[in-house]
Design a protein around this motif. Structure first.
Motif: not given
Length: 401
Positions: A239-245, A252-257, A259-264
């Motif tokens: 499966g391929v999941l797209n976690a692009g934002v 740093w956070d911006g439009a979303a947290p 990459a480090q902050a949203r890894l989990d």
């Protein structure tokens, strides 16, 4: 626990390395039937100034790997109060706002026809009695009885979905009530399936380039879409999941947290993930948040270590050209070049996305035929070239981590 390094720096561009069949995972990695993996995903975050409620949304997505007993995940990660979800239906898309007759299955949550999602939380549906073929276009219909402000979702879907003016029309197979068009997904952020044999899932973690900005809407021409097709053609149950934002940064956070902050939540919370492809840095560089190459390299190292704890491989992508951006400067370009050099020389697995799309006469910019306009976001042809640069052997499930 040792870090898995499948191929070193010499494995930069290997899109043709496999030829035909995708080689089977080693015997130790073979998994009994019933393995659950993600077949579709999108990063979820609060959508500013977007309200939803008192009507029904029909959200169109394309899955990747085939499987049975699909389950949905609905998200309220951006919410500040519990959110009540009413009727939810799941079926095969028949085009427009319609669902293929006889496939529009009722979705339950712990046996209940509705669910309450706590603020900041997600809910999983019960398994749905429906077999999904590979690359299935599905319609997920969600009725929310009460209006929710700043609903959780995904703002740049590159896919048309549909809303009704009012009422609960989730069970409708026809498109008659779905008269409003949107290019966003609300609440839905994951679909999983059970495989009938070994396999896994790959998460593509990134910014607007992974999100598919510049591709063709409604045709699934983001680079992760092309990657999913390559894996299927090679015989992989992946499966391929797209976690692009769009607008996302590593530091740093911006439009979303960040990459480090949203890894989990955007990677490790998905079942069956064995590899992550990370293509992200240009927004850090353009914004000045990355003052030196070491800022990004240290963050990459932390992401690698955090994933390795969970047995997940990190595959870095070199940062693509960006001459033409209003934020471009030679000093910032030097950071991008240094980051790419470090990635290539690290000895860790990587994909040379830059080499796949750069202008051979000026590596600061995209090739003309791969530029969607503006010098930063590839066209659909550029995204196809990026996916072709992936050595698929990097993405095989491997027990050595």
């Amino acid at each position: 626990m040792k870090r898995r390094v499948l191929l070193g720096a010499g494995a930069a561009i290997g899109g043709t390395a496999l030829g035909g069949a995708f080689s089977a995972a080693p015997a130790a990695a073979q998994t009994a039937a019933g393995l659950r993996v993600g077949t579709w995903g999108a990063a979820a975050y609060p959508l500013a100034d977007v309200t939803f409620g008192g009507r029904t949304g029909r959200f169109i997505v394309r899955t990747s790997v085939a499987g049975t007993a699909p389950r949905l995940r609905l998200s309220n990660v951006g919410g500040t109060a519990p959110l009540t979800v009413g009727t939810v239906r799941f079926g095969l898309h028949a085009g427009g706002g319609a669902v293929t007759a006889g496939t529009n299955k009722a979705v339950t949550f712990g046996g209940s026809a509705s669910a309450v999602i706590a603020a900041g939380a997600v809910v999983l549906s019960d398994p749905i009695d429906l077999d999904l073929p590979a690359e299935a276009d599905v319609a997920v219909s969600i009725h929310v009885p009460d209006t929710v402000a700043n609903v959780t979702g995904h703002s740049i879907a590159a896919q048309r979905s549909y809303l009704t003016p009012d009422g609960d029309h989730a069970a409708d197979e026809s498109a008659d009530a779905f008269t409003e068009f949107i290019s966003k997904w609300y609440l839905l952020d994951e679909i999983t399936v059970e495989l009938d044999g070994p396999g896994g899932a790959v998460v593509c973690l990134g910014d607007s380039i992974t999100d598919g900005v510049g591709s063709t809407s409604n045709l699934n021409r983001r680079w992760p879409d092309y990657l999913a097709r390559r894996l299927l053609a090679a015989g992989a149950s992946t499966g391929v999941l797209n976690a692009g934002v769009s607008g996302n940064r590593v530091l740093w956070d911006g439009a979303a947290p960040s990459a480090q902050a949203r890894l989990d939540r955007d990677v490790l919370s998905h079942p069956g993930v064995h590899a992550v492809i990370l293509l992200e840095a240009i927004n850090d560089i353009a914004s000045g948040k990355a003052a030196a190459p070491g800022d990004l390299l240290a963050a990459y190292a932390q992401i690698r270590e955090r994933l390795a704890v969970h047995g997940v491989l990190l595959v870095l992508g070199t940062v693509t050209p960006w001459l033409g951006s209003a934020s471009y400067t030679d000093a910032k370009e030097a950071i991008r070049v240094a980051v790419n050099t470090a990635i290539r020389e690290s000895g860790d697995p990587y994909i040379d996305f830059e080499a796949a799309v750069r202008d051979p006469d000026d590596p600061r910019k995209l090739r003309a035929e791969y530029d969607s306009g503006g010098g930063v976001h590839p066209s659909w042809a550029g995204y196809e070239a990026m996916a072709a640069a992936v050595d698929l052997t990097l993405l095989e499930p491997n027990p050595s981590l």
